[in-house]
Design a protein around this motif. Structure first.
Motif, PDB file in Angstrom:
ATOM      1  N   SER A 147      14.009  45.301  47.348  1.00 17.20           N
ATOM      2  CA  SER A 147      14.684  44.421  47.748  1.00 17.20           C
ATOM      3  C   SER A 147      14.366  43.116  46.756  1.00 17.20           C
ATOM      4  O   SER A 147      13.729  42.956  45.958  1.00 17.20           O
ATOM      5  N   GLY A 148      16.027  42.410  46.280  1.00 14.75           N
ATOM      6  CA  GLY A 148      15.532  40.768  45.832  1.00 14.75           C
ATOM      7  C   GLY A 148      14.929  41.420  43.843  1.00 14.75           C
ATOM      8  O   GLY A 148      14.629  40.290  43.861  1.00 14.75           O
ATOM      9  N   ALA A 149      15.685  42.545  44.219  1.00 10.96           N
ATOM     10  CA  ALA A 149      15.363  42.944  42.545  1.00 10.96           C
ATOM     11  C   ALA A 149      16.495  42.103  41.680  1.00 10.96           C
ATOM     12  O   ALA A 149      17.737  41.727  41.896  1.00 10.96           O
ATOM     13  N   TYR A 150      15.606  41.626  40.027  1.00 12.01           N
ATOM     14  CA  TYR A 150      17.099  41.087  39.122  1.00 12.01           C
ATOM     15  C   TYR A 150      16.289  42.241  38.475  1.00 12.01           C
ATOM     16  O   TYR A 150      15.637  42.138  37.625  1.00 12.01           O
ATOM     17  N   HIS A 151      17.934  42.545  36.991  1.00 11.14           N
ATOM     18  CA  HIS A 151      17.404  43.628  36.502  1.00 11.14           C
ATOM     19  C   HIS A 151      18.110  43.533  35.029  1.00 11.14           C
ATOM     20  O   HIS A 151      18.758  43.486  34.155  1.00 11.14           O
ATOM     21  N   GLY A 152      19.254  42.316  35.244  1.00 10.25           N
ATOM     22  CA  GLY A 152      20.181  41.954  33.987  1.00 10.25           C
ATOM     23  C   GLY A 152      21.888  41.924  34.930  1.00 10.25           C
ATOM     24  O   GLY A 152      22.023  41.867  36.357  1.00 10.25           O
ATOM     25  N   ASP A 153      22.354  42.045  34.245  1.00 13.10           N
ATOM     26  CA  ASP A 153      23.857  41.395  34.768  1.00 13.10           C
ATOM     27  C   ASP A 153      25.095  42.239  34.160  1.00 13.10           C
ATOM     28  O   ASP A 153      26.344  42.514  34.188  1.00 13.10           O
ATOM     29  N   THR A 154      24.391  43.524  33.382  1.00 14.03           N
ATOM     30  CA  THR A 154      25.394  44.594  33.498  1.00 14.03           C
ATOM     31  C   THR A 154      26.217  45.516  34.866  1.00 14.03           C
ATOM     32  O   THR A 154      24.818  45.097  35.793  1.00 14.03           O
ATOM     33  N   LEU A 155      26.663  46.543  34.321  1.00 12.46           N
ATOM     34  CA  LEU A 155      26.961  46.991  36.378  1.00 12.46           C
ATOM     35  C   LEU A 155      26.165  47.917  36.862  1.00 12.46           C
ATOM     36  O   LEU A 155      25.876  47.525  38.399  1.00 12.46           O
ATOM     37  N   GLY A 156      25.215  48.948  35.791  1.00  6.78           N
ATOM     38  CA  GLY A 156      24.050  49.436  36.568  1.00  6.78           C
ATOM     39  C   GLY A 156      23.595  48.578  37.228  1.00  6.78           C
ATOM     40  O   GLY A 156      22.316  48.771  37.942  1.00  6.78           O
ATOM     41  N   ALA A 157      22.429  47.773  35.765  1.00  4.27           N
ATOM     42  CA  ALA A 157      22.037  46.828  36.175  1.00  4.27           C
ATOM     43  C   ALA A 157      21.919  46.070  37.988  1.00  4.27           C
ATOM     44  O   ALA A 157      20.904  45.889  38.788  1.00  4.27           O
ATOM     45  N   VAL A 158      23.828  44.918  37.638  1.00  2.00           N
ATOM     46  CA  VAL A 158      23.748  44.906  39.468  1.00  2.00           C
ATOM     47  C   VAL A 158      23.534  45.432  40.352  1.00  2.00           C
ATOM     48  O   VAL A 158      23.071  45.481  41.072  1.00  2.00           O
ATOM     49  N   SER A 159      24.025  47.078  40.117  1.00  2.00           N
ATOM     50  CA  SER A 159      23.913  48.186  40.851  1.00  2.00           C
ATOM     51  C   SER A 159      22.139  48.656  41.347  1.00  2.00           C
ATOM     52  O   SER A 159      22.304  47.726  43.003  1.00  2.00           O
ATOM     53  N   VAL A 160      21.330  47.959  40.482  1.00  2.00           N
ATOM     54  CA  VAL A 160      19.526  47.889  41.000  1.00  2.00           C
ATOM     55  C   VAL A 160      19.208  46.731  41.398  1.00  2.00           C
ATOM     56  O   VAL A 160      18.077  46.757  41.723  1.00  2.00           O
ATOM     57  N   GLY A 161      20.262  45.686  41.860  1.00  2.00           N
ATOM     58  CA  GLY A 161      19.523  44.569  41.725  1.00  2.00           C
ATOM     59  C   GLY A 161      20.142  43.894  43.141  1.00  2.00           C
ATOM     60  O   GLY A 161      20.489  44.543  43.780  1.00  2.00           O
ATOM     61  N   GLY A 162      19.565  43.509  43.585  1.00  2.00           N
ATOM     62  CA  GLY A 162      19.589  42.726  45.410  1.00  2.00           C
ATOM     63  C   GLY A 162      19.465  40.809  45.288  1.00  2.00           C
ATOM     64  O   GLY A 162      19.215  40.605  46.425  1.00  2.00           O
ATOM     65  N   ILE A 163      20.068  40.542  43.625  1.00  2.00           N
ATOM     66  CA  ILE A 163      20.050  38.840  44.360  1.00  2.00           C
ATOM     67  C   ILE A 163      21.488  38.564  44.922  1.00  2.00           C
ATOM     68  O   ILE A 163      22.700  38.652  44.437  1.00  2.00           O
ATOM     69  N   THR A 164      21.442  38.586  46.272  1.00  2.00           N
ATOM     70  CA  THR A 164      22.845  38.503  46.481  1.00  2.00           C
ATOM     71  C   THR A 164      23.741  36.997  46.379  1.00  2.00           C
ATOM     72  O   THR A 164      25.208  37.395  45.909  1.00  2.00           O
ATOM     73  N   LEU A 165      23.436  35.491  45.843  1.00  2.00           N
ATOM     74  CA  LEU A 165      24.152  35.087  44.738  1.00  2.00           C
ATOM     75  C   LEU A 165      24.130  35.642  43.524  1.00  2.00           C
ATOM     76  O   LEU A 165      26.311  34.899  43.542  1.00  2.00           O
ATOM     77  N   PHE A 166      24.138  36.251  42.829  1.00  2.00           N
ATOM     78  CA  PHE A 166      24.372  36.741  41.846  1.00  2.00           C
ATOM     79  C   PHE A 166      25.197  37.981  42.423  1.00  2.00           C
ATOM     80  O   PHE A 166      26.078  38.004  40.984  1.00  2.00           O
ATOM     81  N   HIS A 167      25.133  38.987  42.314  1.00  2.00           N
ATOM     82  CA  HIS A 167      25.649  39.549  42.772  1.00  2.00           C
ATOM     83  C   HIS A 167      26.974  40.229  43.793  1.00  2.00           C
ATOM     84  O   HIS A 167      27.349  40.727  43.667  1.00  2.00           O
ATOM     85  N   ASP A 168      26.590  39.759  44.956  1.00  2.00           N
ATOM     86  CA  ASP A 168      27.538  40.161  46.262  1.00  2.00           C
ATOM     87  C   ASP A 168      29.460  39.775  45.425  1.00  2.00           C
ATOM     88  O   ASP A 168      29.818  41.300  45.743  1.00  2.00           O
ATOM     89  N   ILE A 169      29.567  39.292  44.947  1.00  3.55           N
ATOM     90  CA  ILE A 169      30.656  39.690  44.776  1.00  3.55           C
ATOM     91  C   ILE A 169      31.309  40.698  43.648  1.00  3.55           C
ATOM     92  O   ILE A 169      32.493  40.713  43.566  1.00  3.55           O
ATOM     93  N   PHE A 170      30.342  41.382  43.067  1.00  2.23           N
ATOM     94  CA  PHE A 170      30.373  42.432  42.333  1.00  2.23           C
ATOM     95  C   PHE A 170      30.293  43.653  42.858  1.00  2.23           C
ATOM     96  O   PHE A 170      30.726  45.133  42.671  1.00  2.23           O
TER      97      PHE A 170
END
Ligand code: PLP
Length: 193
Positions: A147-170
């Motif tokens: 939870s709360g992970a950040y691994h980058g902004d490509t879609l796979g990295a976003v899939s394993v990320g957990g920062i709502t502000l950055f990721h929720d819309i995707f």
């Protein structure tokens, strides 16, 4: 580069999207124009000095203008600026792979280069996925993320990320994951009041 500060500000406003930057507010601020770096410092067009406290977002761990690194880049540019590793090799890629293999834990002997943090995460996800496909366990397709992970902004990295502000819309574009709490207890959800 011969352009005035005002020209560069106008072109910046007209053509540049700055990452993770609220552009509306940014446009109203004085543009901080970095023209030079030395050691831990960056300098703007007026010669004002700033401590590069984020190390150019964690990419500059050896400081700006390290003579031996600049010399290595210049030396390579005199030979060839880029050549693919697809079916070819070149000396720096081989020598660096060897050096990396020497400092990594036993058993990690192979190097696959990627070009950014996000694409490295994509490569890692695909390698793990492909491994189980080729091992005869094609049903092993799910990833566990913290939870709360950040691994980058490509879609796979976003899939394993957990920062709502950055990721929720995707969310609709992402693959499904299992989530476990990160071992991080600042504002820990499990902490007692
Ligand atoms: C932990 C972590 N992983 C991956 C990335 C993504 O790296 P890049 O911006 O090179 O794609 C970042 C970037 O800030 C990061 O902090």
């Amino acid at each position: 580069m011969g352009y005035s500060y005002e020209t560069l500000v106008n072109w910046d406003r007209e053509h540049l999207w700055h990452p993770f930057t609220q552009m509306q507010g940014f446009r109203e601020e004085e543009l901080l124009l970095i023209t030079r770096g030395e050691g831990v410092y960056l300098f703007d067009h007026l010669g004002r000095r700033y401590l590069d406290g984020v190390s150019s977002l964690w990419t500059n761990v050896h400081g700006h203008g390290r003579p031996e690194m600049d010399q290595a880049v210049r030396g390579q540019l005199e030979l060839v600026a880029h050549s693919t590793l697809l079916g070819l090799a070149h000396p720096p890629a081989i020598v660096l792979a060897r050096a990396l293999a020497e400092v990594t834990p036993p058993g990690l002997t192979k190097v696959f280069y990627s070009d950014s943090g996000s694409t490295a995460v994509e490569v890692a996800l695909k390698m793990a996925f492909q491994y189980w496909q080729l091992q005869g366990s094609p049903q092993k397709q799910r990833f566990l993320k913290l939870s709360g992970a950040y691994h980058g902004d490509t879609l796979g990295a976003v899939s394993v990320g957990g920062i709502t502000l950055f990721h929720d819309i995707f969310r609709p574009l992402l693959f499904e994951t299992l989530e476990a709490p990160a071992p991080y207890c600042y504002r820990c959800p499990q902490a007692e009041d």
